[in-house]
Design an enzyme around this catalytic site. Structure first.
Site, short mmCIF file in Angstrom:
data_model
loop_
_atom_site.label_atom_id
_atom_site.label_comp_id
_atom_site.label_asym_id
_atom_site.label_seq_id
_atom_site.Cartn_x
_atom_site.Cartn_y
_atom_site.Cartn_z
N LYS A 9 0.84 -1.20 0.00
CA LYS A 9 0.00 0.00 0.00
C LYS A 9 0.88 1.26 0.00
O LYS A 9 2.08 1.19 0.29
CB LYS A 9 -0.91 -0.03 1.23
CG LYS A 9 -1.85 -1.25 1.28
CD LYS A 9 -2.73 -1.20 2.53
CE LYS A 9 -3.55 -2.47 2.68
NZ LYS A 9 -4.44 -2.42 3.87
N TYR A 49 -11.79 -2.66 -3.01
CA TYR A 49 -12.30 -2.91 -1.66
C TYR A 49 -13.83 -2.96 -1.61
O TYR A 49 -14.41 -2.71 -0.55
CB TYR A 49 -11.78 -1.84 -0.70
CG TYR A 49 -10.37 -2.10 -0.18
CD1 TYR A 49 -10.05 -3.29 0.49
CD2 TYR A 49 -9.36 -1.16 -0.33
CE1 TYR A 49 -8.78 -3.53 0.97
CE2 TYR A 49 -8.07 -1.40 0.16
CZ TYR A 49 -7.80 -2.59 0.81
OH TYR A 49 -6.53 -2.82 1.31
N ASN A 112 -1.51 -0.27 7.59
CA ASN A 112 -0.97 -1.62 7.80
C ASN A 112 -0.20 -2.16 6.59
O ASN A 112 0.03 -3.36 6.47
CB ASN A 112 -2.06 -2.58 8.30
CG ASN A 112 -3.19 -2.76 7.31
OD1 ASN A 112 -3.14 -2.23 6.20
ND2 ASN A 112 -4.20 -3.52 7.69
N HIS A 115 -1.60 -5.50 1.48
CA HIS A 115 -2.86 -6.19 1.26
C HIS A 115 -2.59 -7.58 0.71
O HIS A 115 -1.69 -7.76 -0.11
CB HIS A 115 -3.74 -5.44 0.24
CG HIS A 115 -4.82 -6.30 -0.35
ND1 HIS A 115 -6.01 -6.50 0.27
CD2 HIS A 115 -4.84 -7.04 -1.48
CE1 HIS A 115 -6.74 -7.34 -0.46
NE2 HIS A 115 -6.06 -7.68 -1.53
N GLU A 126 -9.34 -10.39 -7.78
CA GLU A 126 -8.36 -9.29 -7.64
C GLU A 126 -7.28 -9.37 -8.71
O GLU A 126 -6.88 -8.34 -9.27
CB GLU A 126 -7.77 -9.30 -6.23
CG GLU A 126 -8.80 -8.87 -5.18
CD GLU A 126 -8.37 -9.03 -3.74
OE1 GLU A 126 -9.17 -8.71 -2.84
OE2 GLU A 126 -7.23 -9.50 -3.48
P1 ATP Z 1 -6.44 -6.19 3.34
O1 ATP Z 1 -7.74 -6.48 2.63
O2 ATP Z 1 -5.96 -4.78 3.12
O3 ATP Z 1 -5.40 -7.23 3.07
P2 ATP Z 1 -7.44 -7.44 5.70
O4 ATP Z 1 -7.97 -8.46 4.75
O5 ATP Z 1 -6.51 -7.92 6.77
O6 ATP Z 1 -6.69 -6.28 4.92
P3 ATP Z 1 -10.03 -6.20 5.73
O7 ATP Z 1 -11.07 -6.53 6.71
O8 ATP Z 1 -10.16 -6.71 4.34
O9 ATP Z 1 -8.62 -6.66 6.38
O10 ATP Z 1 -9.87 -4.62 5.71
C1 ATP Z 1 -9.23 -3.97 4.63
C2 ATP Z 1 -8.39 -2.84 5.17
O11 ATP Z 1 -9.27 -1.87 5.75
C3 ATP Z 1 -7.43 -3.20 6.29
O12 ATP Z 1 -6.20 -3.69 5.82
C4 ATP Z 1 -7.26 -1.87 7.00
O13 ATP Z 1 -6.28 -1.07 6.33
C5 ATP Z 1 -8.62 -1.23 6.84
N1 ATP Z 1 -9.40 -1.46 8.05
C6 ATP Z 1 -9.94 -2.61 8.47
N2 ATP Z 1 -10.60 -2.47 9.62
C7 ATP Z 1 -10.46 -1.16 9.96
C8 ATP Z 1 -10.90 -0.35 11.04
N3 ATP Z 1 -11.62 -0.87 12.01
N4 ATP Z 1 -10.57 0.96 11.01
C9 ATP Z 1 -9.85 1.50 10.03
N5 ATP Z 1 -9.40 0.79 8.96
C10 ATP Z 1 -9.70 -0.51 8.94
MG MG Z 2 -9.11 -7.95 3.08
#
Ligand code: ATP
Ligand code: MG
Length: 137
Positions: A9, A49, A112, A115, A126
């Site tokens: 990211k 997303y 974080n 992805h 994706e």
């Molecule tokens: P990614 O899809 O980015 O790999 P993930 O699968 O671990 O992450 P998801 O639930 O898909 O988690 O959420 C996508 C992204 O949205 C997260 O990586 C994070 O950056 C953001 N995110 C998730 N939960 C929160 C939250 N509670 N507050 C703010 N941002 C969040």
């Molecule tokens: Mg995810």
């Protein structure tokens, strides 16, 4: 062979963590089969997303994701979807184990750094969203 979509990211790119992150996948033994650097539009971020569009953080998430260059990649190998998620660590870096990418290199959930596709269906979707078939080796 199994394939997954991985993106570094904008916060990960900005912090200079491209090679650090790529080397973890490479050293594990996974194979890089596609890569590009691109600044996603907000519209594209929303497509990527789309599963999260009802969440309160969706708009901020898409703003951050489209705020700068992203390294988009496809990695290949046995179990790469699930094990890739293991290398990445829990969504919230406060809960990611040390030794994982987020555990070692990130602090807050909104920054974080990486992805990874969360299953076979999303991996397929994706990869198709980010790459044309001829861009994969
Ligand atoms: P990614 O899809 O980015 O790999 P993930 O699968 O671990 O992450 P998801 O639930 O898909 O988690 O959420 C996508 C992204 O949205 C997260 O990586 C994070 O950056 C953001 N995110 C998730 N939960 C929160 C939250 N509670 N507050 C703010 N941002 C969040
Ligand atoms: Mg995810």
């Amino acid at each position: 062979l199994e394939r997954t979509f991985i993106a570094i990211k904008p916060d990960g790119v900005q912090r200079g963590l491209i090679s650090e992150i790529m080397s973890r996948f490479e050293r594990k033994g996974f194979k890089l089969v596609a890569i590009k650097i691109t600044v996603p539009s907000k519209d594209f971020a929303q497509k990527h997303y789309h599963d999260l569009k009802t969440r309160a953080f969706f708009d901020v998430l898409c703003d951050v994701f489209s705020s700068g260059p992203v390294i988009a990649m496809v990695w290949e190998g046995e179990g790469v979807i699930k094990y890739g998620r293991k290398l990445i660590g829990a969504t919230d870096p406060q809960k990611s184990e040390p030794g994982t990418i987020r555990g070692d290199l990130a602090v807050v959930v909104g920054r974080n750094i990486i992805h990874g596709s969360d299953g076979p269906e999303t991996a397929k979707d994706e990869i198709n969203l980010w790459f044309k078939p001829e861009e994969l080796v």
